[in-house]
Design an enzyme around this catalytic site. Sequence first.
Site, PDB file in Angstrom:
ATOM      1  N   HIS A 153     -11.004  -0.064  -4.861  1.00 23.14           N
ATOM      2  CA  HIS A 153     -11.595   0.315  -3.570  1.00 23.14           C
ATOM      3  C   HIS A 153     -11.425   1.805  -3.288  1.00 23.14           C
ATOM      4  O   HIS A 153     -12.329   2.450  -2.759  1.00 23.14           O
ATOM      5  CB  HIS A 153     -10.981  -0.523  -2.446  1.00 23.14           C
ATOM      6  CG  HIS A 153      -9.584  -0.126  -2.080  1.00 23.14           C
ATOM      7  ND1 HIS A 153      -8.473  -0.620  -2.721  1.00 23.14           N
ATOM      8  CD2 HIS A 153      -9.105   0.743  -1.140  1.00 23.14           C
ATOM      9  CE1 HIS A 153      -7.395  -0.091  -2.203  1.00 23.14           C
ATOM     10  NE2 HIS A 153      -7.730   0.744  -1.239  1.00 23.14           N
ATOM     11  N   ASP A 154     -10.248   2.355  -3.618  1.00 19.94           N
ATOM     12  CA  ASP A 154      -9.988   3.769  -3.358  1.00 19.94           C
ATOM     13  C   ASP A 154     -10.859   4.671  -4.216  1.00 19.94           C
ATOM     14  O   ASP A 154     -11.503   5.600  -3.715  1.00 19.94           O
ATOM     15  CB  ASP A 154      -8.515   4.096  -3.648  1.00 19.94           C
ATOM     16  CG  ASP A 154      -7.640   3.987  -2.416  1.00 19.94           C
ATOM     17  OD1 ASP A 154      -8.167   4.148  -1.298  1.00 19.94           O
ATOM     18  OD2 ASP A 154      -6.444   3.740  -2.569  1.00 19.94           O
TER      19      ASP A 154
ATOM     20  N   GLY B 157     -14.571   4.033  -3.115  1.00 20.55           N
ATOM     21  CA  GLY B 157     -14.880   4.281  -1.704  1.00 20.55           C
ATOM     22  C   GLY B 157     -14.504   5.654  -1.199  1.00 20.55           C
ATOM     23  O   GLY B 157     -15.045   6.105  -0.180  1.00 20.55           O
ATOM     24  N   ASN B 158     -13.596   6.333  -1.886  1.00 20.26           N
ATOM     25  CA  ASN B 158     -13.238   7.669  -1.426  1.00 20.26           C
ATOM     26  C   ASN B 158     -14.182   8.743  -1.945  1.00 20.26           C
ATOM     27  O   ASN B 158     -14.018   9.922  -1.629  1.00 20.26           O
ATOM     28  CB  ASN B 158     -11.787   7.998  -1.823  1.00 20.26           C
ATOM     29  CG  ASN B 158     -10.792   7.283  -0.914  1.00 20.26           C
ATOM     30  OD1 ASN B 158     -11.109   6.938   0.216  1.00 20.26           O
ATOM     31  ND2 ASN B 158      -9.595   7.052  -1.406  1.00 20.26           N
TER      32      ASN B 158
ATOM     33  N   ASP C 127       0.823  -1.204   0.000  1.00 23.05           N
ATOM     34  CA  ASP C 127       0.000   0.000   0.000  1.00 23.05           C
ATOM     35  C   ASP C 127       0.863   1.263   0.000  1.00 23.05           C
ATOM     36  O   ASP C 127       1.808   1.388   0.774  1.00 23.05           O
ATOM     37  CB  ASP C 127      -0.909  -0.016   1.231  1.00 23.05           C
ATOM     38  CG  ASP C 127      -1.807   1.198   1.318  1.00 23.05           C
ATOM     39  OD1 ASP C 127      -2.647   1.377   0.430  1.00 23.05           O
ATOM     40  OD2 ASP C 127      -1.646   1.981   2.278  1.00 23.05           O
ATOM     41  N   ALA C 128       0.526   2.210  -0.869  1.00 21.33           N
ATOM     42  CA  ALA C 128       1.073   3.577  -0.875  1.00 21.33           C
ATOM     43  C   ALA C 128       2.549   3.649  -0.505  1.00 21.33           C
ATOM     44  O   ALA C 128       2.925   4.278   0.494  1.00 21.33           O
ATOM     45  CB  ALA C 128       0.238   4.467   0.053  1.00 21.33           C
TER      46      ALA C 128
ATOM     47  N   PHE D  87      -3.912   5.929 -15.578  1.00 18.02           N
ATOM     48  CA  PHE D  87      -4.743   5.286 -16.603  1.00 18.02           C
ATOM     49  C   PHE D  87      -6.210   5.395 -16.201  1.00 18.02           C
ATOM     50  O   PHE D  87      -7.078   5.736 -17.010  1.00 18.02           O
ATOM     51  CB  PHE D  87      -4.341   3.823 -16.780  1.00 18.02           C
ATOM     52  CG  PHE D  87      -5.163   3.082 -17.806  1.00 18.02           C
ATOM     53  CD1 PHE D  87      -4.735   2.980 -19.120  1.00 18.02           C
ATOM     54  CD2 PHE D  87      -6.376   2.481 -17.461  1.00 18.02           C
ATOM     55  CE1 PHE D  87      -5.483   2.305 -20.074  1.00 18.02           C
ATOM     56  CE2 PHE D  87      -7.139   1.802 -18.399  1.00 18.02           C
ATOM     57  CZ  PHE D  87      -6.690   1.714 -19.711  1.00 18.02           C
ATOM     58  N   HIS D  88      -6.485   5.094 -14.936  1.00 19.55           N
ATOM     59  CA  HIS D  88      -7.849   5.191 -14.416  1.00 19.55           C
ATOM     60  C   HIS D  88      -8.395   6.603 -14.580  1.00 19.55           C
ATOM     61  O   HIS D  88      -9.526   6.794 -15.046  1.00 19.55           O
ATOM     62  CB  HIS D  88      -7.865   4.792 -12.941  1.00 19.55           C
ATOM     63  CG  HIS D  88      -9.127   5.140 -12.214  1.00 19.55           C
ATOM     64  ND1 HIS D  88      -9.333   6.381 -11.635  1.00 19.55           N
ATOM     65  CD2 HIS D  88     -10.271   4.437 -11.993  1.00 19.55           C
ATOM     66  CE1 HIS D  88     -10.521   6.414 -11.079  1.00 19.55           C
ATOM     67  NE2 HIS D  88     -11.117   5.255 -11.271  1.00 19.55           N
ATOM     68  N   HIS D  89      -7.611   7.608 -14.186  1.00 20.18           N
ATOM     69  CA  HIS D  89      -8.090   8.993 -14.231  1.00 20.18           C
ATOM     70  C   HIS D  89      -8.396   9.422 -15.667  1.00 20.18           C
ATOM     71  O   HIS D  89      -9.434  10.049 -15.938  1.00 20.18           O
ATOM     72  CB  HIS D  89      -7.054   9.926 -13.619  1.00 20.18           C
ATOM     73  CG  HIS D  89      -6.701   9.616 -12.189  1.00 20.18           C
ATOM     74  ND1 HIS D  89      -7.486   8.826 -11.379  1.00 20.18           N
ATOM     75  CD2 HIS D  89      -5.629   9.988 -11.429  1.00 20.18           C
ATOM     76  CE1 HIS D  89      -6.923   8.731 -10.181  1.00 20.18           C
ATOM     77  NE2 HIS D  89      -5.802   9.425 -10.193  1.00 20.18           N
TER      78      HIS D  89
ATOM     79  N   GLU E 100       1.457   0.093  -4.813  1.00 18.10           N
ATOM     80  CA  GLU E 100       0.648   1.268  -5.110  1.00 18.10           C
ATOM     81  C   GLU E 100       1.608   2.446  -5.032  1.00 18.10           C
ATOM     82  O   GLU E 100       2.240   2.669  -4.000  1.00 18.10           O
ATOM     83  CB  GLU E 100      -0.480   1.440  -4.095  1.00 18.10           C
ATOM     84  CG  GLU E 100      -1.329   2.680  -4.391  1.00 18.10           C
ATOM     85  CD  GLU E 100      -2.271   3.045  -3.261  1.00 18.10           C
ATOM     86  OE1 GLU E 100      -3.225   3.805  -3.533  1.00 18.10           O
ATOM     87  OE2 GLU E 100      -2.057   2.598  -2.118  1.00 18.10           O
TER      88      GLU E 100
END
Length: 613
Positions: free
Chosen positions: A390-391, A394-395, A260-261, A324-326, A297
Site C-alpha cells: 500500500h505504501d 499509494g505514496n 505500523d512503523a 528488498f523492494h527498493h 514495519e
Amino acid sequence: MDKRTIGVTFEQGRASVKVWAPLKENVELLLTGKNKKISLQKDEWGYWTATTADLQPGDLYQFIIEGDQTLPDPASLSQPQGVHGPSQAIDVSTFKWSDEGWKNPDLESYIMYELHTGAFTPEGTFGGIEGKLHYLKELGVNAIEIMPVAQFPGGRNWGYDGVFPYAVQDSYGGAEGLQKLVNACHQKGIAVVLDVVYNHMGPEGNYLGAYGPYFTDKYSTPWGNAINFDDAYCDGVRRFFIQNALMWLRDFRIDALRLDAVHAIKDFSATHFLRELKMEVDQLMQQTGRTHYLITELDLNDTKFINPLEQGGFGMDAQWIDEFHHALRVAAGGDKTGYYSDFDGIGHLAKSYRDAYVYDGQFSPHRKKKFGIPASENKGKQFVVFSQNHDQVGNRMLGERSSQLFSFEMQKLMAAAVLVSPYLPMLFMGEEWSEPHPFLYFVSHTDKELAEAVRKGRKAEFEAFHAQGEAPDPVAEETFNNSKLQWHLTGEGQHKTMLDYYKTLIRLRKELPALSHLNRKQLEVTENEQAQTVILRRWHEGQQVVCCLNFSKEQQEITLPDVSENWYLMLASANREWGGTAHTAPTAKGKQSISLPPESATIYANLQLQISF
C-alpha cells in the site's frame, strides 16, 4: 489476561466501566439515550470506575469530564455515529465461534495477501472480503493482511488516521462483522493478520489528550507529538495499547498483528514497549493455547527488534524489508530518485537474497551516514518481502501499480523474484491479475478545514512533479472509487494469464521443498551486473531449485549450476502459456549454458517432481 479491563465490559447483566483520566477531578458516565448520569469513582493509578445495570449492550454512552466536556470513550468498541458521536456499548464475548479446529500455521509457511477492506470489493465491507475467500484459497495464499480497521472519520481512509484503537470501523461492518470474517477465514484455512497503529493517532476525533497525558512533547514525529511510552504517567498509556493488542488476539482471534512503523515508537524505558507487548502476548498464548505472531514495519535495519527475548531483543516474530523492494524495483528499471537512490539494482538485490538487509553497516548516500547491522543469524521467516504494497504504490503521486510502470514480462519476473526468495512473500491486492487501477491516497475527513489542509498538503508534496499532472484530490469520492479493484478483469486476456501464472508460482513455492523451507544457509546467489542477471540456487535435503532471473532487455546466456541429475523445467515466464513468445527446453544438464529471454524468470529443479497443478 482472560478479558479486557479497560472500557465497558459485561458480566451477569451488569456493566463494568473503566476509563483512565489520572489528572481529572470529576468523571461521570452519561447514558445518552436514557439521559442519566452515573458518577465514577477514582481508583488507584488514575482509573475511574463504576459498575451498573443501567448500561446494557446496544446502549449509547459518553463520559463527562470535569462537568463540562462530553466525550466518547477512548476505549470504545463501537462508534455508530462516527468519531464525534457517542460510543455504543457492545459485548464482543458473546460471538459464537465455530473455528475450534483452527491452528495458526507456522509462520514459515505464510503466503500473505495485503488488502484494504474498502477498496478490495465493490461492497467495501468485511462481508465483501468473506465473499472472496474462495478466490483467495484458489489463488494459494494462506494469510490475509488487513489494513487498519480502527474507527476513522467518515467512510474512506487508508486506516492510519484511526482515532479509536478499540473500535472497528462501522462502515466496514463493525466488531461483529470482523469476528464473522475471521471465523470464516479460519474455516477456509486462512490466517488473519491485522494492521495496527501504535506510533501515532489521526487528527480528527482524537480525544485521548482530553482524558490524560497520552502524548509527550519529548519527541516529535511526522504526525506531531509522540505517544507517551516513556514520560510521566506512561504506565497508563502502555497499558491502553497492550490491552488493545490482547483484545484483537483474544476476542477477535486475530492470528498476527502487523505493527505500523515501529521505528516511530519513541521509548527509552528499561523495558521497551514492544518487549513488554511480546511478554504479554506470550502469556496470552500460554493461557489460551493459540499461537499469535507480531510482525513489524521497521526502517532501522536493527536486529534487536526481531531477536528473541532471551537474547535481549524485543521478540518480534518478523519484519517487513523495504530494502528488498527498493533493490528489486531498481533492478526492474524503476526510478532512482529519493530513497531509491541508495540502490544499484542487481547487486543489491543479490545482497538482499543473501543478507536480508542491503545496508548492514555500510555508508548510505541517501541517509549520509553508516546504516544498519548484519542479520546473518536471523531466520528467513523473520523477513517479509514484496514487489508492491500500500505504501510503495499509494505514496506515489498517481498511485501507479507495477502494471502501469513495467512491462507484462517484467511484472512476471518481479513476481517470481519475490516468491522464490528465502523470506515470507506478500502480495498486494490485485497485483496477481495486473490490476490497472491505481491505489491512491484517500481520506474523508468531516472537518472541512482539515480536509482542505490535507488536499493542499498533498499538492505541495508533489509540486516538483507538476509536469506529470495534478495530484488527485484525496478527499474526493472519485479518488477512492478509482482505487477499487476491477474483479471482472480476472477472466479477461492477459489479466487471466497473469492470475494463472501467480497461481502456478505459489504452488511451486508450496510444493518444492527447496522453496518452502526458508533456510538462509542453504542458498547460493550468483549475480552478473553487466548482464543484469541473478541466479538463485536453493536446496533442502536432496532437492535443489535454481531460479534464473534476467532483468535486461536482451537475451542472456547463463550456465546452470553443476548437479549430478538433470535440471527439469518447472516454469518459464517467457513461454507462450504465460503470454510470452519463447520456448524453453524442458530439461537441461548441469554446467549447461542456456539462453534466458529478456525480462524473464526460469525455474528448474533437479528432481522431476509431480507438482499438483
